[in-house]
Scaffold this active site. Structure first.
Site, PDB file in Angstrom:
ATOM      1  N   ILE A  22      78.292  -9.991 -14.746  1.00 57.73           N
ATOM      2  CA  ILE A  22      79.117 -11.182 -14.986  1.00 57.73           C
ATOM      3  C   ILE A  22      80.326 -10.985 -14.083  1.00 57.73           C
ATOM      4  O   ILE A  22      80.890  -9.887 -14.022  1.00 57.73           O
ATOM      5  CB  ILE A  22      79.497 -11.334 -16.475  1.00 57.73           C
ATOM      6  CG1 ILE A  22      80.424 -12.543 -16.709  1.00 57.73           C
ATOM      7  CG2 ILE A  22      80.133 -10.081 -17.054  1.00 57.73           C
ATOM      8  CD1 ILE A  22      80.671 -12.862 -18.209  1.00 57.73           C
ATOM      9  N   SER A  23      80.711 -12.021 -13.343  1.00 58.16           N
ATOM     10  CA  SER A  23      81.790 -11.874 -12.366  1.00 58.16           C
ATOM     11  C   SER A  23      83.131 -11.600 -13.033  1.00 58.16           C
ATOM     12  O   SER A  23      83.347 -11.921 -14.198  1.00 58.16           O
ATOM     13  CB  SER A  23      81.924 -13.149 -11.536  1.00 58.16           C
ATOM     14  OG  SER A  23      80.673 -13.553 -11.060  1.00 58.16           O
ATOM     15  N   GLN A  24      84.038 -11.049 -12.234  1.00 58.38           N
ATOM     16  CA  GLN A  24      85.407 -10.806 -12.668  1.00 58.38           C
ATOM     17  C   GLN A  24      86.081 -12.161 -12.968  1.00 58.38           C
ATOM     18  O   GLN A  24      85.919 -13.103 -12.181  1.00 58.38           O
ATOM     19  CB  GLN A  24      86.120 -10.100 -11.511  1.00 58.38           C
ATOM     20  CG  GLN A  24      87.541  -9.748 -11.759  1.00 58.38           C
ATOM     21  CD  GLN A  24      88.252  -9.343 -10.467  1.00 58.38           C
ATOM     22  OE1 GLN A  24      87.672  -9.412  -9.391  1.00 58.38           O
ATOM     23  NE2 GLN A  24      89.490  -8.950 -10.593  1.00 58.38           N
TER      24      GLN A  24
END
Ligand code: SAH
Length: 208
Positions: free
Chosen positions: A58-60
């Site tokens: 999951i992206s930052q």
């Protein structure tokens, strides 16, 4: 009551230069912890990327906020996302757009994110299990397109999916780096501009 961890994250995003209040309120509303596996939930509101299984992440939050801001989403827009992953970026977009179409090539992730969209009653999301590089011809045209996996080159098929004045945001692989690139379609031509360096998992063809 708002979780103090979310307030802290919003402040951090503001300090990093995110100023679009619609993007920030969307991040405030969507519970990121729902998109994160049990063993990482205590880090849900830290400004870091986290594993979601199947070798994906999951992206930052900063990267989600930055790319969403650059996408300039309006409430009447139809948006396409390539790389559903956890579904978090898509959920953020669903609060800003009229409808979001999202494609994921890993069946397990497609199914997991589908269940979370249902649980959160995000009824303006349509998701499908497929190779996103093929696009979504039945739903053409899109006002906005976002890639959330690092891509070498955007194909003409995808460029043909956007409207005049439409925007595409994509992490592009250039030499050894990945850069967020914004493409705008104007007078049937594509103009591009480069932004931050990022680190995404690769865009791969086919389904698994
Ligand atoms: N937007 C996601 C980011 C997930 S990582 C989130 O908020 O969690 C990128 C995702 O893109 C991975 O799940 C990967 O499987 C998917 N992906 C990579 N190439 C793809 C392709 N060609 N079509 C569809 N999904 C793709």
């Amino acid at each position: 009551m708002l979780d103090v961890r979310i307030i802290r994250l919003i402040l951090e995003l503001r300090e990093s230069g995110i100023s679009n209040s619609n993007v920030l309120s969307s991040i405030e509303i969507i519970p990121r912890e729902k998109f994160i596996p049990e063993n990482y939930k205590n880090q849900a509101y830290e400004n870091i990327a986290l594993p979601i299984g199947d070798n994906q992440t999951i992206s930052q939050p900063y990267v989600v906020a930055r790319m969403t801001e650059l996408l300039e989403v309006k409430s009447n827009h139809k948006v396409l996302e390539i790389g559903t992953g956890s579904g978090y970026q898509c959920a953020i977009l669903s609060k800003l757009a009229r409808r979001v179409y999202t494609i994921e090539r890993i069946k397990n992730l497609h199914e997991k994110s589908f269940r979370i969209f249902e649980e959160l009653k995000l009824t303006n999301i349509v998701s499908k299990y497929d190779d996103g590089n093929k696009g979504w011809k039945e739903q053409i045209p899109f006002d906005r397109i976002i890639f959330t996996a690092a891509t070498k080159k955007i194909t003409d098929v995808i460029f043909s999916h956007i409207t005049e004045n439409g925007i595409i945001i994509c992490p592009i692989i250039k030499n050894d780096k990945q850069i967020i690139v914004k493409y705008i379609k104007k007078d049937q031509r594509i103009i591009s501009k480069e932004y931050d360096n990022v680190l995404f998992v690769p865009n791969l063809s086919g389904k698994i």
